[in-house]
Write a protein that holds these residues in place. Structure first.
Motif, PDB file in Angstrom:
ATOM      1  N   LEU A  57       0.831  -1.197   0.000  1.00  0.00           N
ATOM      2  CA  LEU A  57       0.000   0.000   0.000  1.00  0.00           C
ATOM      3  C   LEU A  57       0.871   1.254   0.000  1.00  0.00           C
ATOM      4  CD1 LEU A  57      -2.941   0.999   0.161  1.00  0.00           C
ATOM      5  CD2 LEU A  57      -2.708   0.971   2.637  1.00  0.00           C
ATOM      6  N   VAL A  58       1.885   1.262   0.841  1.00  0.00           N
ATOM      7  CA  VAL A  58       2.791   2.416   0.923  1.00  0.00           C
ATOM      8  C   VAL A  58       3.499   2.633  -0.415  1.00  0.00           C
ATOM      9  CG1 VAL A  58       4.924   3.249   1.995  1.00  0.00           C
ATOM     10  CG2 VAL A  58       3.092   2.343   3.418  1.00  0.00           C
ATOM     11  N   GLN A  59       3.966   1.561  -1.040  1.00  0.00           N
ATOM     12  CA  GLN A  59       4.644   1.682  -2.336  1.00  0.00           C
ATOM     13  C   GLN A  59       3.714   2.256  -3.391  1.00  0.00           C
ATOM     14  OE1 GLN A  59       7.833   1.584  -1.158  1.00  0.00           O
ATOM     15  NE2 GLN A  59       8.171   0.999  -3.272  1.00  0.00           N
ATOM     16  N   THR A  60       2.473   1.815  -3.388  1.00  0.00           N
ATOM     17  CA  THR A  60       1.501   2.321  -4.351  1.00  0.00           C
ATOM     18  C   THR A  60       1.251   3.806  -4.134  1.00  0.00           C
ATOM     19  OG1 THR A  60       0.435   0.163  -4.419  1.00  0.00           O
ATOM     20  CG2 THR A  60      -0.834   2.003  -5.258  1.00  0.00           C
ATOM     21  N   VAL A  61       1.120   4.204  -2.877  1.00  0.00           N
ATOM     22  CA  VAL A  61       0.866   5.612  -2.569  1.00  0.00           C
ATOM     23  C   VAL A  61       2.093   6.455  -2.902  1.00  0.00           C
ATOM     24  CG1 VAL A  61       0.384   7.241  -0.701  1.00  0.00           C
ATOM     25  CG2 VAL A  61      -0.878   5.095  -0.841  1.00  0.00           C
ATOM     26  N   LYS A  62       3.286   5.921  -2.642  1.00  0.00           N
ATOM     27  CA  LYS A  62       4.520   6.675  -2.927  1.00  0.00           C
ATOM     28  C   LYS A  62       4.592   7.133  -4.372  1.00  0.00           C
ATOM     29  CE  LYS A  62       7.979   5.095   0.380  1.00  0.00           C
ATOM     30  NZ  LYS A  62       9.185   4.287   0.556  1.00  0.00           N
ATOM     31  N   GLY A  63       4.132   6.302  -5.270  1.00  0.00           N
ATOM     32  CA  GLY A  63       4.172   6.659  -6.683  1.00  0.00           C
ATOM     33  C   GLY A  63       3.338   7.882  -7.002  1.00  0.00           C
ATOM     34  N   ALA A 117      -8.355   5.877  -8.152  1.00  0.00           N
ATOM     35  CA  ALA A 117      -8.822   5.126  -9.312  1.00  0.00           C
ATOM     36  C   ALA A 117      -7.879   3.984  -9.684  1.00  0.00           C
ATOM     37  CB  ALA A 117      -8.974   6.070 -10.506  1.00  0.00           C
ATOM     38  N   ASP A 118      -6.685   3.935  -9.095  1.00  0.00           N
ATOM     39  CA  ASP A 118      -5.700   2.910  -9.410  1.00  0.00           C
ATOM     40  C   ASP A 118      -6.209   1.534  -8.967  1.00  0.00           C
ATOM     41  OD1 ASP A 118      -2.647   2.449 -10.079  1.00  0.00           O
ATOM     42  OD2 ASP A 118      -3.081   1.312  -8.246  1.00  0.00           O
ATOM     43  N   ALA A 119      -6.162   0.562  -9.868  1.00  0.00           N
ATOM     44  CA  ALA A 119      -6.705  -0.778  -9.591  1.00  0.00           C
ATOM     45  C   ALA A 119      -5.954  -1.465  -8.458  1.00  0.00           C
ATOM     46  CB  ALA A 119      -6.656  -1.627 -10.858  1.00  0.00           C
ATOM     47  N   GLN A 120      -4.633  -1.345  -8.436  1.00  0.00           N
ATOM     48  CA  GLN A 120      -3.859  -2.001  -7.373  1.00  0.00           C
ATOM     49  C   GLN A 120      -4.183  -1.370  -6.020  1.00  0.00           C
ATOM     50  OE1 GLN A 120       0.401  -1.971  -7.818  1.00  0.00           O
ATOM     51  NE2 GLN A 120       0.715  -3.079  -5.910  1.00  0.00           N
ATOM     52  N   PHE A 121      -4.280  -0.052  -5.986  1.00  0.00           N
ATOM     53  CA  PHE A 121      -4.615   0.630  -4.735  1.00  0.00           C
ATOM     54  C   PHE A 121      -6.000   0.198  -4.259  1.00  0.00           C
ATOM     55  CE2 PHE A 121      -6.570   4.128  -2.395  1.00  0.00           C
ATOM     56  CZ  PHE A 121      -5.668   4.253  -1.357  1.00  0.00           C
ATOM     57  N   THR A 122      -6.950   0.136  -5.164  1.00  0.00           N
ATOM     58  CA  THR A 122      -8.309  -0.267  -4.805  1.00  0.00           C
ATOM     59  C   THR A 122      -8.330  -1.689  -4.249  1.00  0.00           C
ATOM     60  OG1 THR A 122      -9.204   1.183  -6.513  1.00  0.00           O
ATOM     61  CG2 THR A 122     -10.662  -0.535  -5.684  1.00  0.00           C
ATOM     62  N   ARG A 123      -7.592  -2.602  -4.898  1.00  0.00           N
ATOM     63  CA  ARG A 123      -7.530  -3.989  -4.432  1.00  0.00           C
ATOM     64  C   ARG A 123      -6.908  -4.060  -3.040  1.00  0.00           C
ATOM     65  NH1 ARG A 123      -3.771  -7.570  -4.057  1.00  0.00           N
ATOM     66  NH2 ARG A 123      -2.244  -6.454  -5.293  1.00  0.00           N
ATOM     67  N   LEU A 124      -5.803  -3.321  -2.851  1.00  0.00           N
ATOM     68  CA  LEU A 124      -5.140  -3.317  -1.543  1.00  0.00           C
ATOM     69  C   LEU A 124      -6.047  -2.746  -0.461  1.00  0.00           C
ATOM     70  CD1 LEU A 124      -1.556  -2.204  -2.603  1.00  0.00           C
ATOM     71  CD2 LEU A 124      -2.192  -4.418  -1.628  1.00  0.00           C
ATOM     72  N   MET A 125      -6.771  -1.702  -0.778  1.00  0.00           N
ATOM     73  CA  MET A 125      -7.680  -1.095   0.205  1.00  0.00           C
ATOM     74  C   MET A 125      -8.821  -2.058   0.551  1.00  0.00           C
ATOM     75  SD  MET A 125      -6.356   1.602   1.268  1.00  0.00           S
ATOM     76  CE  MET A 125      -7.692   2.106   2.311  1.00  0.00           C
ATOM     77  N   ASP A 126      -9.307  -2.798  -0.445  1.00  0.00           N
ATOM     78  CA  ASP A 126     -10.347  -3.796  -0.176  1.00  0.00           C
ATOM     79  C   ASP A 126      -9.811  -4.891   0.745  1.00  0.00           C
ATOM     80  OD1 ASP A 126     -12.187  -2.444  -1.698  1.00  0.00           O
ATOM     81  OD2 ASP A 126     -11.973  -3.736  -3.466  1.00  0.00           O
ATOM     82  N   GLU A 127      -8.587  -5.355   0.478  1.00  0.00           N
ATOM     83  CA  GLU A 127      -7.976  -6.378   1.334  1.00  0.00           C
ATOM     84  C   GLU A 127      -7.753  -5.836   2.739  1.00  0.00           C
ATOM     85  OE1 GLU A 127      -4.664  -8.746  -0.023  1.00  0.00           O
ATOM     86  OE2 GLU A 127      -5.256  -8.407  -2.104  1.00  0.00           O
ATOM     87  N   LEU A 128      -7.307  -4.593   2.818  1.00  0.00           N
ATOM     88  CA  LEU A 128      -7.071  -3.983   4.123  1.00  0.00           C
ATOM     89  C   LEU A 128      -8.377  -3.833   4.891  1.00  0.00           C
ATOM     90  CD1 LEU A 128      -4.872  -2.781   5.926  1.00  0.00           C
ATOM     91  CD2 LEU A 128      -5.317  -0.574   4.858  1.00  0.00           C
ATOM     92  N   SER A 129      -9.419  -3.447   4.198  1.00  0.00           N
ATOM     93  CA  SER A 129     -10.730  -3.307   4.839  1.00  0.00           C
ATOM     94  C   SER A 129     -11.222  -4.654   5.380  1.00  0.00           C
ATOM     95  CB  SER A 129     -11.731  -2.745   3.841  1.00  0.00           C
ATOM     96  OG  SER A 129     -13.012  -2.678   4.400  1.00  0.00           O
ATOM     97  N   GLY A 130     -11.080  -5.699   4.578  1.00  0.00           N
ATOM     98  CA  GLY A 130     -11.461  -7.036   5.037  1.00  0.00           C
ATOM     99  C   GLY A 130     -10.638  -7.479   6.236  1.00  0.00           C
ATOM    100  N   THR A 131      -9.354  -7.162   6.203  1.00  0.00           N
ATOM    101  CA  THR A 131      -8.473  -7.520   7.311  1.00  0.00           C
ATOM    102  C   THR A 131      -8.851  -6.757   8.578  1.00  0.00           C
ATOM    103  OG1 THR A 131      -6.686  -8.042   5.774  1.00  0.00           O
ATOM    104  CG2 THR A 131      -6.060  -7.619   8.056  1.00  0.00           C
ATOM    105  N   GLU A 132      -9.202  -5.490   8.428  1.00  0.00           N
ATOM    106  CA  GLU A 132      -9.630  -4.699   9.591  1.00  0.00           C
ATOM    107  C   GLU A 132     -10.870  -5.332  10.230  1.00  0.00           C
ATOM    108  OE1 GLU A 132      -8.048  -2.234  11.065  1.00  0.00           O
ATOM    109  OE2 GLU A 132      -6.499  -2.127   9.535  1.00  0.00           O
ATOM    110  N   ASN A 133     -11.774  -5.819   9.398  1.00  0.00           N
ATOM    111  CA  ASN A 133     -12.967  -6.494   9.938  1.00  0.00           C
ATOM    112  C   ASN A 133     -12.580  -7.773  10.671  1.00  0.00           C
ATOM    113  OD1 ASN A 133     -14.712  -4.545   8.938  1.00  0.00           O
ATOM    114  ND2 ASN A 133     -15.061  -5.634   7.030  1.00  0.00           N
ATOM    115  N   ARG A 134     -11.640  -8.525  10.109  1.00  0.00           N
ATOM    116  CA  ARG A 134     -11.180  -9.753  10.766  1.00  0.00           C
ATOM    117  C   ARG A 134     -10.498  -9.440  12.094  1.00  0.00           C
ATOM    118  NH1 ARG A 134      -8.949 -11.225   5.329  1.00  0.00           N
ATOM    119  NH2 ARG A 134     -10.596 -12.430   4.348  1.00  0.00           N
TER     120      ARG A 134
END
Length: 187
Positions: A57-63, A117-134
């Motif tokens: 996530l950090v790498q994606t945001v850094k770009g 709008a970045d697909a990788q960022f969106t996927r990572l955020m979805d995974e992070l959201s699911g992990t936060e719920n877990r």
């Protein structure tokens, strides 16, 4: 003779009752303590999952947001503290710090529509959201197990055996003070 035999039988029966009560209490305490340890390990697994997602996530945001170094550094530092935490209290404090840093990151992301709008960022955020719920579920399960265990440790007659065999109360997984407040983000 009959009277002494009857006394021995009664004393023997009382000893057996105490012995079986003690064995039963001890076994229930061991089972409950093992459940608490298992639930804590589940929190660990989910916290590690989140920590593993963060570098991507950090790498994606850094770009997109290279000049937001302070927020990215705070996330990395909080992640390192979480990795080094050992006790439930240390993990709760480090988790709270990481959650706060991630919240600041989400505020930063709002300034970068291309990043959202970045697909990788969106996927990572979805995974992070699911992990936060877990993580939230794992915390609740752990605290429920601690509540059951602490109740057993304090109830009679198990309290006697808990003291004899070193079963101490467990601590709850609690957010540090002030975690309920939104982080103060300044640009």
């Amino acid at each position: 003779m009959k009277r002494s035999t009857m006394s021995l039988i009664i004393i023997g029966a009382l000893v057996l009752i105490l012995l079986f009560t003690g064995i039963g209490s001890y076994n229930r305490l061991v089972s409950s303590e093992t459940d608490v340890d298992n639930k804590f390990a589940t929190i660990d697994v989910q916290l590690q999952r989140r920590a593993d997602l963060i570098p991507n996530l950090v790498q994606t945001v850094k770009g997109y947001a290279a000049h937001e170094k302070e927020v990215l550094t705070a996330i990395s530092d909080a992640r390192a503290r979480l990795a080094g935490a050992g006790t439930p209290e240390q993990k709760a404090a480090a988790d709270s710090e990481l959650t706060s840093a991630l919240s600041r990151l989400l505020v930063v992301v709002e300034n970068y529509p291309d990043l959202k709008a970045d697909a990788q960022f969106t996927r990572l955020m979805d995974e992070l959201s699911g992990t936060e719920n877990r993580i939230a579920v794992a915390r609740k399960d752990y605290n429920d197990a601690v509540s059951v265990y602490n109740t057993k440790v304090r109830k009679f007659p198990a309290a006697i055996f808990a003291g004899m065999f070193g079963f101490d109360k467990k601590t709850y997984f609690q957010a540090k003070a002030g975690a309920e407040n939104a982080p103060d983000v300044k640009f």
